[in-house]
Design a protein around this motif. Structure first.
Motif, PDB file in Angstrom:
ATOM      1  N   VAL A  25      -4.908   5.152   2.495  1.00  0.00           N
ATOM      2  CA  VAL A  25      -4.283   4.233   1.427  1.00  0.00           C
ATOM      3  C   VAL A  25      -4.697   5.092   0.052  1.00  0.00           C
ATOM      4  O   VAL A  25      -5.810   5.194  -0.204  1.00  0.00           O
ATOM      5  N   LYS A  34      -7.457  -1.709   3.086  1.00  0.00           N
ATOM      6  CA  LYS A  34      -7.586  -0.797   1.988  1.00  0.00           C
ATOM      7  C   LYS A  34      -8.252   0.614   2.629  1.00  0.00           C
ATOM      8  O   LYS A  34      -8.080   1.609   1.941  1.00  0.00           O
ATOM      9  N   GLU A  73      -2.225  -6.434  -4.422  1.00  0.00           N
ATOM     10  CA  GLU A  73      -2.317  -7.735  -3.783  1.00  0.00           C
ATOM     11  C   GLU A  73      -1.883  -8.770  -4.764  1.00  0.00           C
ATOM     12  O   GLU A  73      -2.443  -8.839  -5.887  1.00  0.00           O
ATOM     13  N   VAL A  90       0.809  -1.169   0.051  1.00  0.00           N
ATOM     14  CA  VAL A  90       0.034  -0.048   0.112  1.00  0.00           C
ATOM     15  C   VAL A  90       0.886   1.072  -0.077  1.00  0.00           C
ATOM     16  O   VAL A  90       2.039   1.299   0.512  1.00  0.00           O
ATOM     17  N   TYR A  96      -3.397   0.164  -3.477  1.00  0.00           N
ATOM     18  CA  TYR A  96      -3.609  -1.179  -2.975  1.00  0.00           C
ATOM     19  C   TYR A  96      -3.123  -2.124  -3.976  1.00  0.00           C
ATOM     20  O   TYR A  96      -3.701  -2.014  -4.879  1.00  0.00           O
TER      21      TYR A  96
END
Length: 86
Positions: free
Chosen positions: A65, A56, A70, A3, A68
């Protein structure tokens, strides 16, 4: 997870640990040199979804944030708890 945003110097790592502990998520959170935060986490699918949503949204009210990311890792790691790394 990775992040960016206002995620360093605002208690982000410690609040992330708190959320992880509540959801029984194992792994770690660590500040990176570029100002981002890296999180490696594992746990039950439903808890991971809740954890990702909390990350998030920023687990600390002072944080924000901006991005983000992943990435799913192919293997489990032998984490016993969730740690804050320095």
């Amino acid at each position: 997870m990775r992040v960016t945003g206002m995620v360093q110097g605002v208690g982000f790592r410690w609040m992330t640990k708190r959320v992880a502990d509540q959801l029984k998520i194992r792994g770690f959170v660590q500040n990176l040199w570029d100002g981002s935060v890296y999180i490696e986490a594992q746990g039950p699918a439903l808890n991971m979804a809740k954890f990702a949503a909390a990350v998030k949204a920023s687990p600390t009210p002072s944080g924000r944030v901006a991005t983000y990311e992943e990435h799913v890792l192919d293997k489990d790691f032998p984490y016993d708890e969730f740690q804050v790394k320095y």
